[in-house]
Design an enzyme around this catalytic site. Structure first.
Site, mmCIF file in Angstrom:
data_model
loop_
_atom_site.group_PDB
_atom_site.id
_atom_site.type_symbol
_atom_site.label_atom_id
_atom_site.label_comp_id
_atom_site.label_asym_id
_atom_site.label_seq_id
_atom_site.Cartn_x
_atom_site.Cartn_y
_atom_site.Cartn_z
ATOM 1 N N GLU A 1 19.702 35.339 -44.378
ATOM 2 C CA GLU A 1 20.262 34.667 -43.213
ATOM 3 C C GLU A 1 19.266 34.593 -42.058
ATOM 4 O O GLU A 1 19.647 34.460 -40.894
ATOM 5 C CB GLU A 1 21.541 35.381 -42.773
ATOM 6 C CG GLU A 1 22.615 35.369 -43.835
ATOM 7 C CD GLU A 1 23.827 36.179 -43.445
ATOM 8 O OE1 GLU A 1 24.455 35.838 -42.439
ATOM 9 O OE2 GLU A 1 24.132 37.159 -44.144
ATOM 10 N N SER B 1 27.663 34.880 -44.236
ATOM 11 C CA SER B 1 27.417 33.458 -44.005
ATOM 12 C C SER B 1 27.627 32.601 -45.248
ATOM 13 O O SER B 1 27.021 31.548 -45.404
ATOM 14 C CB SER B 1 25.998 33.227 -43.458
ATOM 15 O OG SER B 1 25.893 33.703 -42.154
ATOM 16 N N TYR C 1 26.764 25.832 -40.961
ATOM 17 C CA TYR C 1 25.647 25.724 -40.034
ATOM 18 C C TYR C 1 25.027 24.338 -39.903
ATOM 19 O O TYR C 1 24.325 24.079 -38.937
ATOM 20 C CB TYR C 1 24.563 26.742 -40.426
ATOM 21 C CG TYR C 1 25.074 28.158 -40.349
ATOM 22 C CD1 TYR C 1 25.437 28.709 -39.123
ATOM 23 C CD2 TYR C 1 25.243 28.933 -41.481
ATOM 24 C CE1 TYR C 1 25.935 29.996 -39.041
ATOM 25 C CE2 TYR C 1 25.733 30.225 -41.414
ATOM 26 C CZ TYR C 1 26.079 30.742 -40.186
ATOM 27 O OH TYR C 1 26.579 32.020 -40.110
ATOM 28 N N ARG D 1 34.386 39.465 -35.895
ATOM 29 C CA ARG D 1 35.203 38.290 -36.208
ATOM 30 C C ARG D 1 35.762 38.449 -37.613
ATOM 31 O O ARG D 1 35.011 38.736 -38.555
ATOM 32 C CB ARG D 1 34.372 37.006 -36.136
ATOM 33 C CG ARG D 1 35.214 35.735 -35.998
ATOM 34 C CD ARG D 1 34.423 34.460 -36.233
ATOM 35 N NE ARG D 1 34.183 34.282 -37.661
ATOM 36 C CZ ARG D 1 32.964 34.173 -38.200
ATOM 37 N NH1 ARG D 1 31.881 34.260 -37.447
ATOM 38 N NH2 ARG D 1 32.836 33.993 -39.503
ATOM 39 N N ASP E 1 37.872 36.827 -40.846
ATOM 40 C CA ASP E 1 38.180 35.552 -41.482
ATOM 41 C C ASP E 1 39.391 35.678 -42.397
ATOM 42 O O ASP E 1 39.551 36.688 -43.092
ATOM 43 C CB ASP E 1 36.974 35.066 -42.295
ATOM 44 C CG ASP E 1 35.740 34.844 -41.438
ATOM 45 O OD1 ASP E 1 35.894 34.582 -40.230
ATOM 46 O OD2 ASP E 1 34.619 34.931 -41.978
ATOM 47 N N GLU F 1 37.189 38.889 -44.877
ATOM 48 C CA GLU F 1 36.154 39.835 -44.476
ATOM 49 C C GLU F 1 36.084 39.921 -42.958
ATOM 50 O O GLU F 1 36.641 39.079 -42.245
ATOM 51 C CB GLU F 1 34.789 39.421 -45.034
ATOM 52 C CG GLU F 1 34.296 38.072 -44.533
ATOM 53 C CD GLU F 1 32.958 37.696 -45.139
ATOM 54 O OE1 GLU F 1 31.944 38.320 -44.758
ATOM 55 O OE2 GLU F 1 32.916 36.783 -45.988
ATOM 56 N N ASN G 1 33.207 40.225 -39.907
ATOM 57 C CA ASN G 1 31.797 40.081 -39.550
ATOM 58 C C ASN G 1 31.507 40.940 -38.328
ATOM 59 O O ASN G 1 32.071 40.701 -37.254
ATOM 60 C CB ASN G 1 31.481 38.616 -39.228
ATOM 61 C CG ASN G 1 31.841 37.688 -40.370
ATOM 62 O OD1 ASN G 1 31.063 37.509 -41.288
ATOM 63 N ND2 ASN G 1 33.038 37.109 -40.319
ATOM 64 N N GLY H 1 27.952 34.930 -35.981
ATOM 65 C CA GLY H 1 26.936 33.978 -35.580
ATOM 66 C C GLY H 1 27.081 33.555 -34.128
ATOM 67 O O GLY H 1 28.183 33.463 -33.596
#
Length: 304
Positions: free
Chosen positions: A19, A145, A208, A247, A249, A265, A267, A271
């Site tokens: 990443e 990601s 992205y 964060r 998801d 998951e 994070n 990002g």
């Protein structure tokens, strides 16, 4: 932090993970946001000589904008603890747990949070035969990601053909139909819910690439599902021992109502690119990019 406003912030970015590109983009944006907030910022592409570089720079705080292995899995956090440099985001244990998707699920289950069936299997076995009844997803168990994610559809003729750079052990997870939702937590405050819309699978490019996905924030969902996302995200943050910003998801199968909401998951270092979800949620809640990054710097510490 325990005293004063730091005059020098080292923004860690880049690094050797899959990443790297995302991290460089995140780091540059965060560095500019911190300069706009009147911090003295040094951008640092993390390499094998990171400890030496940090000794030379002598920052008051490290802003960790690394993503993926080494930067997000507890490794760099351990180095910063050893050097006693205050840093942002989660500490060693929470970072390590959240990066390991199977151990994350174990923590979720103990906390009473809903997850779907999954297993770890050798890559060679997953290539040889279906590891579970399709549809299912195959992904690395310790990357983020959506790097290296394969969706095996219900009518697939056979098991997936995995890239050579996939790890020797992978996660196989039952596919959950429905909508992709996400919620950011800042400190002890869940922000809002974003509904992520994409034409296909929400993979690395969808996350992205310009125009890869669109976001509805706040999500147009029933109030009980909205509140459940906030509750689940904060519970996941606390159960994993996260600090600063995280964060979580979700997938939500509308046909099942509240029973259709499951956690994918968490994070620990979301990002922070121009298309990223966390700065967007913060903005909707009235917090600018500079204010968000400044909050993280002021929250930085050791012993996280």
């Amino acid at each position: 932090m325990s005293s004063g406003t730091p005059t020098k912030v080292a923004v860690l970015m880049g690094g050797p993970s899959a990443e790297r590109g995302v991290s460089l983009s995140s780091g540059r944006d965060c560095a500019q946001a911190l300069r706009d907030a009147d911090y003295n910022v040094v951008e640092l592409d993390a390499g094998p000589d990171l400890a030496t570089q940090l000794e030379e720079i002598a920052p008051d705080v490290v802003f960790n904008a690394l993503h993926g292995r080494w930067g997000e899995d507890g490794c760099v956090q351990g180095l910063l603890e050893w050097m006693r440099i205050p840093y942002t985001h989660s500490g060693v244990l929470a970072s390590s747990l959240a990066m390991d998707k199977e151990r994350t699920k174990q923590v979720y289950r103990v906390a009473g949070l809903p997850v779907v069936e999954s297993l770890l299997a050798p890559k060679r076995d997953v290539i040889a035969a279906h590891a579970m009844q399709p549809p299912y997803v195959v992904k690395p168990y310790n990357e983020g990601s959506s790097v290296g994610v394969y969706l095996v559809n219900k009518d697939a003729n056979g098991p997936p053909v995995l890239a050579d750079d996939m790890p020797e052990v992978v996660m196989v997870e039952a596919f959950v139909p429905g909508r992709e939702l996400t919620t950011t937590v800042i400190g002890d405050r869940p922000l809002t819910v974003t509904d992520i819309l994409t034409d296909g699978w929400y993979d690395y490019d969808a996350k992205y690439a310009e125009g890869g996905s669109s976001h509805v924030v706040p999500a147009d969902i029933p109030e009980d599902i909205h509140q459940l996302c906030l509750t689940y995200a904060l519970s996941a943050h606390n159960a994993l021992g996260c600090r600063g910003v995280s964060r979580t998801d979700f997938r939500w199968d509308e046909a099942k109502g509240a029973d259709g909401l499951i956690l994918l998951e968490t994070n620990t270092q979301p990002g922070m690119t121009p298309t990223s979800l966390t700065p967007e949620q913060a903005g909707v809640m009235g917090m600018s990019m500079s204010e968000l990054c400044a909050w993280m710097v002021e929250d930085a510490s050791c012993d996280r």
